[in-house]
Design a protein around this motif. Structure first.
Motif, PDB file in Angstrom:
ATOM      1  N   ARG A 107       9.089  -0.912  38.144  1.00  0.00           N
ATOM      2  CA  ARG A 107       8.261   0.278  38.242  1.00  0.00           C
ATOM      3  C   ARG A 107       7.646   0.597  36.882  1.00  0.00           C
ATOM      4  O   ARG A 107       8.000  -0.016  35.882  1.00  0.00           O
ATOM      5  N   ALA A 108       6.775   1.593  36.867  1.00  0.00           N
ATOM      6  CA  ALA A 108       6.096   1.948  35.629  1.00  0.00           C
ATOM      7  C   ALA A 108       7.050   2.551  34.601  1.00  0.00           C
ATOM      8  O   ALA A 108       6.799   2.461  33.400  1.00  0.00           O
ATOM      9  N   ASN A 109       8.138   3.144  35.052  1.00  0.00           N
ATOM     10  CA  ASN A 109       9.072   3.787  34.115  1.00  0.00           C
ATOM     11  C   ASN A 109      10.432   3.101  34.042  1.00  0.00           C
ATOM     12  O   ASN A 109      11.343   3.585  33.381  1.00  0.00           O
TER      13      ASN A 109
ATOM     14  N   GLN B 122      11.239   5.993  28.218  1.00  0.00           N
ATOM     15  CA  GLN B 122      11.589   7.386  27.955  1.00  0.00           C
ATOM     16  C   GLN B 122      10.366   8.243  27.681  1.00  0.00           C
ATOM     17  O   GLN B 122      10.361   9.442  27.920  1.00  0.00           O
ATOM     18  N   SER B 123       9.300   7.587  27.168  1.00  0.00           N
ATOM     19  CA  SER B 123       8.085   8.324  26.834  1.00  0.00           C
ATOM     20  C   SER B 123       6.879   7.388  26.939  1.00  0.00           C
ATOM     21  O   SER B 123       6.992   6.182  26.714  1.00  0.00           O
ATOM     22  N   LYS B 124       5.726   7.951  27.298  1.00  0.00           N
ATOM     23  CA  LYS B 124       4.508   7.146  27.367  1.00  0.00           C
ATOM     24  C   LYS B 124       4.102   6.609  26.005  1.00  0.00           C
ATOM     25  O   LYS B 124       3.333   5.648  25.910  1.00  0.00           O
ATOM     26  N   MET B 125       4.645   7.213  24.970  1.00  0.00           N
ATOM     27  CA  MET B 125       4.307   6.801  23.612  1.00  0.00           C
ATOM     28  C   MET B 125       5.150   5.603  23.151  1.00  0.00           C
ATOM     29  O   MET B 125       4.934   5.071  22.064  1.00  0.00           O
ATOM     30  N   ASP B 126       6.094   5.176  23.970  1.00  0.00           N
ATOM     31  CA  ASP B 126       6.979   4.077  23.569  1.00  0.00           C
ATOM     32  C   ASP B 126       6.253   2.733  23.493  1.00  0.00           C
ATOM     33  O   ASP B 126       6.716   1.808  22.835  1.00  0.00           O
ATOM     34  N   GLY B 127       5.138   2.597  24.206  1.00  0.00           N
ATOM     35  CA  GLY B 127       4.370   1.361  24.161  1.00  0.00           C
ATOM     36  C   GLY B 127       4.637   0.385  25.295  1.00  0.00           C
ATOM     37  O   GLY B 127       4.141  -0.740  25.274  1.00  0.00           O
ATOM     38  N   TRP B 128       5.398   0.810  26.285  1.00  0.00           N
ATOM     39  CA  TRP B 128       5.673  -0.067  27.432  1.00  0.00           C
ATOM     40  C   TRP B 128       4.423  -0.224  28.295  1.00  0.00           C
ATOM     41  O   TRP B 128       3.684   0.723  28.526  1.00  0.00           O
ATOM     42  N   LYS B 129       4.201  -1.437  28.788  1.00  0.00           N
ATOM     43  CA  LYS B 129       3.066  -1.734  29.656  1.00  0.00           C
ATOM     44  C   LYS B 129       3.574  -2.264  30.994  1.00  0.00           C
ATOM     45  O   LYS B 129       4.336  -3.231  31.039  1.00  0.00           O
TER      46      LYS B 129
END
Length: 272
Positions: free
Chosen positions: A177-179, A198-205
């Motif tokens: 999933r996206a998260n 944990q956060s959109k700022m973490d850099g996960w794609k």
């Protein structure tokens, strides 16, 4: 009893239903033949991970979830014998006939067979397609409820087991999933979502096409069917105990599926 026999039908899946299976096969560059149920069974027998046999089980589970549920029905409810089939078992006609202590469906079938061979008479209610249809609706409802109960029971058992301990378990990613990911822990027998982002700022794609969640900066990538290690324990959250599952860095392995040539081996069905 041509108009009131109790059978079990597994409908033929539509092309749209099979699309997720083909997408999964494309991710691992393997071919999946879904022309009919026998071709699909052979394809699944051919696909394997040489280092981890359980990956094949995970692939089969993913494919099974693309298909419709099997249901009990009365033969009087359908207009054609083509609707008698059980796709998953490659059978033109199928019913449950095991121990009567397991399912009421078996009891009904045993009673009909006993009447058919002259051992005992059959109650009038089981000669009526309408009554057998009512029985089937209850059976299907109870079967689904039993599945939900089984999953809840496995989760409750895990809660009790990990209440006083913290252990590392082997898990497999069944969905990305996206998260985070959804994992299956074979030893415990249940699935659960695990948050990674944990956060959109973490850099996960999140790549839905490749079924993976990637953090390029740290060379991390979680993909469907991967084997991972997780730490399992119980924590109190909002005054209620909950399983806490944490993904560990060690033990992460990407699934590597290969495909055997059909001509080079005998399938399981042929060997048996």
């Amino acid at each position: 009893f041509p108009s009131s026999a109790l059978l079990r039908n597994h409908p033929i899946p539509s092309r749209d239903m099979l699309q997720p299976m083909h997408r999964l096969a494309e991710v691992f560059s393997v071919k999946l033949n879904t022309e009919d149920n026998k071709a699909l069974a052979t394809s699944l027998d051919n696909i394997e991970d040489l280092e981890d046999p359980y990956v094949n089980i995970m692939f089969r589970i993913a494919c099974t979830r693309c298909m419709p549920q099997a249901v009990y029905f009365s033969t009087g409810d359908v207009s054609s014998k083509d609707q008698f089939c059980h796709y998953g078992l490659a059978s033109d006609i199928y019913t449950h006939f095991t121990s009567p202590i397991r399912r009421y469906a078996d009891v009904v079938v045993h009673r009909m067979l006993a009447s058919a061979v002259g051992i005992e008479s059959l109650h009038d209610e089981l000669r009526s397609s309408r009554n057998v249809s009512k029985i089937c609706r209850v059976l299907n409802k109870k079967h689904r409820a039993a599945q939900f109960s089984g999953r809840s029971s496995a989760y409750l058992y895990a809660m009790q087991y990990y209440k006083t301990r913290k252990e590392t378990e082997v898990a497999y990613i069944s969905k990305v999933r996206a998260n985070g990911v959804v994992i299956l822990i074979p030893r415990l027998g249940f699935e659960t979502p695990v948050q990674i982002v944990q956060s959109k700022m973490d850099g996960w794609k999140f790549d839905d096409e490749r079924m993976e969640l990637k953090l390029t900066a740290q060379s991390k990538c979680y993909r469907v069917l991967d084997r991972i290690n997780v730490e399992v324990t119980v924590e109190i959250k909002n005054h209620r105990p909950e399983l806490k599952i944490t993904v560990l860095e060690e033990g992460h392995r990407h699934a590597e599926l290969t495909q055997r040539e059909q001509s080079s081996f005998l399938t399981k069905r042929q060997r048996n």
